[in-house]
Design an enzyme around this catalytic site. Structure first.
Site, PDB file in Angstrom:
ATOM      1  CE  LYS A   1      -1.633   2.890   2.908  1.00  0.00           C
ATOM      2  NZ  LYS A   1      -1.500   3.871   1.929  1.00  0.00           N
TER       3      LYS A   1
ATOM      4  CD  GLU B   1      14.253   0.828   8.011  1.00  0.00           C
ATOM      5  OE1 GLU B   1      14.183   1.193   9.034  1.00  0.00           O
ATOM      6  OE2 GLU B   1      14.323  -0.717   8.174  1.00  0.00           O
TER       7      GLU B   1
ATOM      8  CD  GLU C   1      11.238  12.815  10.783  1.00  0.00           C
ATOM      9  OE1 GLU C   1       9.475  12.386  11.140  1.00  0.00           O
ATOM     10  OE2 GLU C   1      11.487  12.186  10.592  1.00  0.00           O
TER      11      GLU C   1
ATOM     12  CB  CYS D   1      13.120   8.999   7.697  1.00  0.00           C
ATOM     13  SG  CYS D   1      14.552   8.107   6.065  1.00  0.00           S
TER      14      CYS D   1
HETATM   15  P1  NAP Z   1       2.894   8.477   8.191  1.00  0.00           P
HETATM   16  O1  NAP Z   1       2.182   9.775   7.806  1.00  0.00           O
HETATM   17  O2  NAP Z   1       3.361   7.518   9.098  1.00  0.00           O
HETATM   18  O3  NAP Z   1       2.582   7.169   6.380  1.00  0.00           O
HETATM   19  C1  NAP Z   1       3.065   6.501   5.684  1.00  0.00           C
HETATM   20  C2  NAP Z   1       2.186   5.269   5.209  1.00  0.00           C
HETATM   21  O4  NAP Z   1       1.188   4.497   6.570  1.00  0.00           O
HETATM   22  C3  NAP Z   1       1.625   5.928   3.883  1.00  0.00           C
HETATM   23  O5  NAP Z   1       1.379   4.707   2.995  1.00  0.00           O
HETATM   24  C4  NAP Z   1       0.118   6.059   4.985  1.00  0.00           C
HETATM   25  O6  NAP Z   1      -1.078   5.925   4.259  1.00  0.00           O
HETATM   26  C5  NAP Z   1       0.322   4.965   5.810  1.00  0.00           C
HETATM   27  N1  NAP Z   1      -0.818   4.933   7.134  1.00  0.00           N
HETATM   28  C6  NAP Z   1      -1.546   6.236   7.777  1.00  0.00           C
HETATM   29  N2  NAP Z   1      -1.938   6.018   8.564  1.00  0.00           N
HETATM   30  C7  NAP Z   1      -1.764   4.396   8.817  1.00  0.00           C
HETATM   31  C8  NAP Z   1      -2.655   3.770   9.792  1.00  0.00           C
HETATM   32  N3  NAP Z   1      -3.385   3.906  10.836  1.00  0.00           N
HETATM   33  N4  NAP Z   1      -2.526   2.007   9.480  1.00  0.00           N
HETATM   34  C9  NAP Z   1      -1.946   1.832   8.340  1.00  0.00           C
HETATM   35  N5  NAP Z   1      -0.876   2.686   7.574  1.00  0.00           N
HETATM   36  C10 NAP Z   1      -1.669   3.874   8.303  1.00  0.00           C
HETATM   37  O7  NAP Z   1       4.085   9.383   7.517  1.00  0.00           O
HETATM   38  P2  NAP Z   1       4.596  10.032   5.189  1.00  0.00           P
HETATM   39  O8  NAP Z   1       3.375  11.178   6.096  1.00  0.00           O
HETATM   40  O9  NAP Z   1       4.091   9.395   4.767  1.00  0.00           O
HETATM   41  O10 NAP Z   1       5.714   9.842   5.756  1.00  0.00           O
HETATM   42  C11 NAP Z   1       6.637  10.506   6.525  1.00  0.00           C
HETATM   43  C12 NAP Z   1       7.175   9.938   7.912  1.00  0.00           C
HETATM   44  O11 NAP Z   1       7.611   9.257   7.116  1.00  0.00           O
HETATM   45  C13 NAP Z   1       8.245  11.547   8.593  1.00  0.00           C
HETATM   46  O12 NAP Z   1       7.971  10.510  10.022  1.00  0.00           O
HETATM   47  C14 NAP Z   1       9.999  10.545   8.112  1.00  0.00           C
HETATM   48  O13 NAP Z   1      10.625  10.045   9.179  1.00  0.00           O
HETATM   49  C15 NAP Z   1       8.946   8.840   8.076  1.00  0.00           C
HETATM   50  N6  NAP Z   1      10.004   8.274   7.081  1.00  0.00           N
HETATM   51  C16 NAP Z   1      10.913   6.996   7.095  1.00  0.00           C
HETATM   52  C17 NAP Z   1      11.985   6.605   6.699  1.00  0.00           C
HETATM   53  C18 NAP Z   1      12.920   5.277   6.956  1.00  0.00           C
HETATM   54  O14 NAP Z   1      13.518   4.747   6.103  1.00  0.00           O
HETATM   55  N7  NAP Z   1      12.702   5.433   8.168  1.00  0.00           N
HETATM   56  C19 NAP Z   1      11.242   6.431   5.442  1.00  0.00           C
HETATM   57  C20 NAP Z   1      11.025   7.878   4.734  1.00  0.00           C
HETATM   58  C21 NAP Z   1       9.222   8.333   5.829  1.00  0.00           C
HETATM   59  P3  NAP Z   1      -1.996   7.759   3.190  1.00  0.00           P
HETATM   60  O15 NAP Z   1      -0.509   8.022   2.865  1.00  0.00           O
HETATM   61  O16 NAP Z   1      -2.954   6.828   3.031  1.00  0.00           O
HETATM   62  O17 NAP Z   1      -2.161   8.356   4.556  1.00  0.00           O
END
Ligand code: NAP
Ligand code: MG
Length: 510
Positions: free
Chosen positions: A183, A258, A393, A292
């Protein structure tokens, strides 16, 4: 305007419309134009994808292939990504704001490399079977253990590097014989859907690879607690990651997380200032800071702060900020209005808490930039590690400079964070830098460089930045189970053991 992209779910080897007919609209963050639509999944769509993954797994059509056969197919897929890198770059850049100069070269190569290397490592480096002939302990025995797929995997990815982060899950999952449902983030689904086409053309059987698009807020919980899911690979925010770990615990699902970061970069007093300045800018401005493991806490010797910041500003002024689809652009837009607001909020907090703004701090609106979500590279100086914008962050092009007086203090500040994803050191003294690297509490440490995530090196976080590792043989282990098989070689098996229960004694009676 370019043609609107229209994709469907990819389920059981078919492009499959969502059962509700509802679609999600995808926009270009540089100008807010509609660029495509994808289905908004229902729980019924999720069930279909999970059932197809389970059916394909149970059938052995993929899990039963030899690891060499799977590696060959992953290699084919890698070659197709490489051959279509310009189209893939287009699909990646359009909704994410990542510059096409980066996505069509680095992201495509990195995704291809992850798939190819996962297959090659599984076939060549990770022993599929390990043996030991036990000395007669209780009895002579042959013990062996083998790596087996876990079953059905779920990959959930964020919007910043959708292609690479999907490949980090797909590569090891498929190399080890699992089936997978991915997804992607709702605002950046195209490259993952295109991967479905590529994996299918490369020879991945129907049902082994599926993509479902839909909001995490409505189907995420359902997916993460789905009874057919055995393993979850999640990249995203720490908040959602913790939530997923709770959901997974109920089903004792395996999880790799991650998550977020606030990575410290320590400039040592022996650093080459030119190298350090490039490293600092690369660390916090790559993908406009939406990474990230961005280096966003900059620790500099107090007496070097002015010179370093001055040179940073001079270089920032030479960067081209604008349309990510132009090869000449250095920094593209912020990916969404939500993320832009988050950055603006943290900059306001930084000012309110007394950090000094040395550069930037504003949304950019001149000319064409007004149509999109552009933010100026921003530098706060004379920060301390207690300030909110230094601890949390931001996920944007914001650097927080913390001056320090001695290296032990710098190290203590660097390690004083709930996160532990990346870290870095600018230094000309190899031994000194390596000693310090060993004391940083982060999953990666870069010396005189940054953002090096290699398919052949483990990547992941300490502390609240997550657990488990992606890439390298560490990822292959995270996408497989180990089964120990033990055979008694004695012609009269386990005399001694059975006697423990009195089973071999001649007893009277009947
Ligand atoms: P996010 O809000 O956590 O979303 C990540 C994914 O999870 C998206 O596909 C999102 O879907 C989905 N999601 C949201 N709520 C969920 C739930 N209740 N159950 C299951 N899945 C759910 O993160 P983001 O806003 O996309 O990205 C930014 C964050 O990602 C930052 O905090 C960054 O640090 C972190 N990040 C970490 C890494 C790493 O490798 N450590 C790499 C990149 C990013 P939707 O898009 O439909 O909301
Ligand atoms: Mg989000």
């Amino acid at each position: 305007m370019a043609q609107i992209l229209e994709y469907q779910h990819f389920i059981d080897g078919q492009w499959t419309p969502g059962e509700s007919g509802e679609r999600m609209e995808i926009f270009n963050p540089a100008n807010r134009e509609l660029v495509g639509t994808v289905p908004r999944a229902t729980t019924g769509d999720v069930d279909r994808a999970m059932e197809s993954a389970r059916k394909s797994f149970a059938s052995g059509v993929w899990s039963g292939k030899s690891v060499e056969e799977r590696a060959d197919i992953l290699f084919n897929a890698a070659m197709l990504i490489a051959a279509g890198r310009e189209h893939m770059g287009y699909l990646e850049s359009l909704p994410s704001g990542g510059t096409i100069r980066r996505t069509s070269i680095l992201d495509a190569a990195s995704a291809a490399g992850s798939l190819a290397l996962a297959g090659a490592l599984a076939a060549q480096a990770l022993p599929a079977v390990e043996h030991t002939i036990c000395p007669p302990w209780l009895a002579p025995m042959h013990s062996y253990w083998r790596r087996e797929p876990i079953g059905v995997c779920l990959g959930i990815t964020p919007w910043n590097f959708p292609l690479i982060l999907a490949a980090y899950k797909i590569g090891p999952a498929l190399a080890m014989g699992n089936s997978i449902v991915v997804k992607p983030a709702s605002i950046t689904p195209f490259s993952t859907l295109e991967l479905a086409r590529i994996l299918h053309d490369a020879g991945v059987p129907d049902g082994v690879f599926n993509v479902v698009t839909g909001p995490g807020s409505s189907i995420g919980n359902y997916m993460a607690s789905h009874p057919e899911v055995d393993k979850i690979g999640f990249t995203g925010s720490t908040e959602v990651g913790k939530h997923i770990a709770h959901l997974a615990a109920d089903g004792v699902k395996r999880v790799t997380l991650e998550l977020g970061g606030k990575s410290p970069l320590i400039v040592l007093d022996d650093a080459d200032v030119d190298v350090a300045v490039n490293m600092i800018l690369f660390a916090f401005l790559f993908h406009s800071g939406q990474v990230c493991e961005s280096g966003t806490r900059l620790l500099v010797p107090r007496k070097m702060q002015d010179e370093i910041v001055e040179r940073m500003i001079a270089k920032i002024k030479t960067l081209t900020i604008g349309d990510q689809m132009q090869m000449t652009t250095d920094l593209g837009p912020i990916a969404s209005a939500d993320q832009l607001q988050t950055i603006e909020r943290y900059v306001a907090i930084g000012k309110a808490e007394g950090a000094q703004l040395a550069y930037g701090g504003r949304r950019l609106t001149a000319g064409e930039l007004e149509k999109g979500y552009f933010f100026e590279p921003t530098i706060f100086i004379n920060c301390n590690n207690q300030m909110t914008q230094v601890r949390e962050e931001i996920f944007g092009p914001v650097q927080c400079v913390i001056p320090y007086d001695d290296v032990e203090e710098a190290l203590a500040i660097a390690n004083d964070s709930p996160y532990g994803l990346g870290g870095g050191i600018a230094s000309t003294d190899v031994a000194r830098a390596q000693r310090l690297a060993g004391r940083m509490r982060t999953g990666s440490v870069w010396i005189n460089t940054w953002h090096i995530l290699r398919p052949d090196a483990p990547f992941g976080g300490y502390k609240e930045s997550g657990y488990g590792r992606e890439n390298c043989y560490h990822a292959l282990m995270a996408y497989s189970e180990v089964k120990h098989i033990c055979q008694d070689l004695d012609p009269n098996p386990d005399k001694l053991l059975f006697e423990l229960l009195g089973l071999n004694q001649q007893k009277g009676g009947m």
